[in-house]
Design a protein around this motif. Sequence first.
Motif, PDB file in Angstrom:
ATOM      1  N   ASP A 188      -8.338  -4.876   1.515  1.00 10.61           N
ATOM      2  CA  ASP A 188      -7.325  -4.390   2.450  1.00 10.61           C
ATOM      3  C   ASP A 188      -7.729  -4.776   3.863  1.00 10.61           C
ATOM      4  OD1 ASP A 188      -8.556  -1.961   4.039  1.00 10.61           O
ATOM      5  OD2 ASP A 188      -9.157  -1.623   1.964  1.00 10.61           O
ATOM      6  N   ILE A 235      -0.561  -1.115 -10.047  1.00 11.90           N
ATOM      7  CA  ILE A 235      -1.889  -1.697  -9.831  1.00 11.90           C
ATOM      8  C   ILE A 235      -2.802  -1.346 -11.002  1.00 11.90           C
ATOM      9  CG2 ILE A 235      -3.935  -1.701  -8.347  1.00 11.90           C
ATOM     10  CD1 ILE A 235      -2.042  -1.092  -5.964  1.00 11.90           C
ATOM     11  N   CYS A 236      -2.733  -0.098 -11.435  1.00 11.26           N
ATOM     12  CA  CYS A 236      -3.566   0.336 -12.560  1.00 11.26           C
ATOM     13  C   CYS A 236      -3.196  -0.396 -13.856  1.00 11.26           C
ATOM     14  CB  CYS A 236      -3.469   1.843 -12.740  1.00 11.26           C
ATOM     15  SG  CYS A 236      -4.293   2.773 -11.430  1.00 11.26           S
ATOM     16  N   CYS A 290      -9.675   2.904 -10.418  1.00  8.64           N
ATOM     17  CA  CYS A 290      -8.760   2.088  -9.625  1.00  8.64           C
ATOM     18  C   CYS A 290      -7.776   2.972  -8.856  1.00  8.64           C
ATOM     19  CB  CYS A 290      -8.024   1.118 -10.534  1.00  8.64           C
ATOM     20  SG  CYS A 290      -6.896   0.034  -9.667  1.00  8.64           S
ATOM     21  N   ASP A 291      -7.244   3.995  -9.510  1.00 13.53           N
ATOM     22  CA  ASP A 291      -6.319   4.925  -8.865  1.00 13.53           C
ATOM     23  C   ASP A 291      -6.993   5.598  -7.671  1.00 13.53           C
ATOM     24  OD1 ASP A 291      -5.112   7.686  -8.412  1.00 13.53           O
ATOM     25  OD2 ASP A 291      -3.681   6.897  -9.880  1.00 13.53           O
ATOM     26  N   VAL A 348      -5.450  -7.393  -5.157  1.00 13.98           N
ATOM     27  CA  VAL A 348      -6.211  -7.006  -6.340  1.00 13.98           C
ATOM     28  C   VAL A 348      -6.591  -8.264  -7.112  1.00 13.98           C
ATOM     29  CG1 VAL A 348      -6.234  -5.593  -8.435  1.00 13.98           C
ATOM     30  CG2 VAL A 348      -4.852  -4.877  -6.463  1.00 13.98           C
ATOM     31  N   ALA A 385       0.848  -1.190   0.000  1.00 15.52           N
ATOM     32  CA  ALA A 385       0.000   0.000   0.000  1.00 15.52           C
ATOM     33  C   ALA A 385       0.891   1.249   0.000  1.00 15.52           C
ATOM     34  CB  ALA A 385      -0.940  -0.013   1.201  1.00 15.52           C
ATOM     35  N   CYS A 395      -7.449   3.016  -4.800  1.00 10.89           N
ATOM     36  CA  CYS A 395      -6.190   2.693  -4.116  1.00 10.89           C
ATOM     37  C   CYS A 395      -5.707   3.861  -3.264  1.00 10.89           C
ATOM     38  CB  CYS A 395      -5.124   2.290  -5.133  1.00 10.89           C
ATOM     39  SG  CYS A 395      -5.452   0.701  -5.914  1.00 10.89           S
ATOM     40  N   LEU A 398     -10.796  -5.091  -4.770  1.00 15.19           N
ATOM     41  CA  LEU A 398      -9.673  -4.589  -3.992  1.00 15.19           C
ATOM     42  C   LEU A 398      -9.927  -4.922  -2.530  1.00 15.19           C
ATOM     43  CD1 LEU A 398      -9.332  -1.043  -5.600  1.00 15.19           C
ATOM     44  CD2 LEU A 398      -8.058  -3.103  -6.188  1.00 15.19           C
ATOM     45  N   ILE A 409      -2.543  -4.243  -0.521  1.00 10.99           N
ATOM     46  CA  ILE A 409      -3.781  -4.210  -1.281  1.00 10.99           C
ATOM     47  C   ILE A 409      -3.795  -5.455  -2.162  1.00 10.99           C
ATOM     48  CG2 ILE A 409      -5.199  -2.979  -2.958  1.00 10.99           C
ATOM     49  CD1 ILE A 409      -3.680  -0.402  -2.106  1.00 10.99           C
ATOM     50  N   ILE A 454       0.751   2.523  -7.112  1.00 10.96           N
ATOM     51  CA  ILE A 454      -0.582   2.647  -7.705  1.00 10.96           C
ATOM     52  C   ILE A 454      -0.538   2.493  -9.221  1.00 10.96           C
ATOM     53  CG2 ILE A 454      -2.534   4.203  -8.103  1.00 10.96           C
ATOM     54  CD1 ILE A 454      -2.154   5.236  -5.246  1.00 10.96           C
TER      55      ILE A 454
END
Length: 143
Positions: A79, A17-18, A42-43, A64, A9, A46, A77, A62, A14
């Motif tokens: 957490d 992740i995107c 998504c951004d 995904v 995280a 997160c 997502l 995180i 990020i």
Amino acid sequence: MNDCAVFPARYDVIASICEFVQAGAEAAGFGEDEQFRVQLACDEACTNIIEHAYGGENQGEIEVKVQATTGTLTIELHDNGQSFDPENQPELNRPLKIKTEEDLERLQAGGLGLHFMRTIMDEVRFHFDAREGNTLVMVKRKV
């Protein structure tokens, strides 16, 4: 496509992740514009997880999950941070009007991430379990 990955995280992660989510959007048959919108949602999600669930960077992970079928993308997502109740967040039901620097500063203070997610995605669902943590599910269908 059905894929899962765990990311630290951190704000600098990020983009990765995107990209992971974008691959699912592409597999679902979304064009570049739709892929960009999904990445934006998504951004925002997160960023909210890092800021609000964990209270800052390096506090957790995180998870995904991306499921892509022809014309449908589901992003999950997960957490283990502080719980979140979207019902306590005001619904933005007016057009955004930014005329002054003060208007912009008020918007930058927060509150638009959930609005963007709800606007971009077809479904946005939250679930919290005291033992399992927070789960955000976002679904986008191709138009």
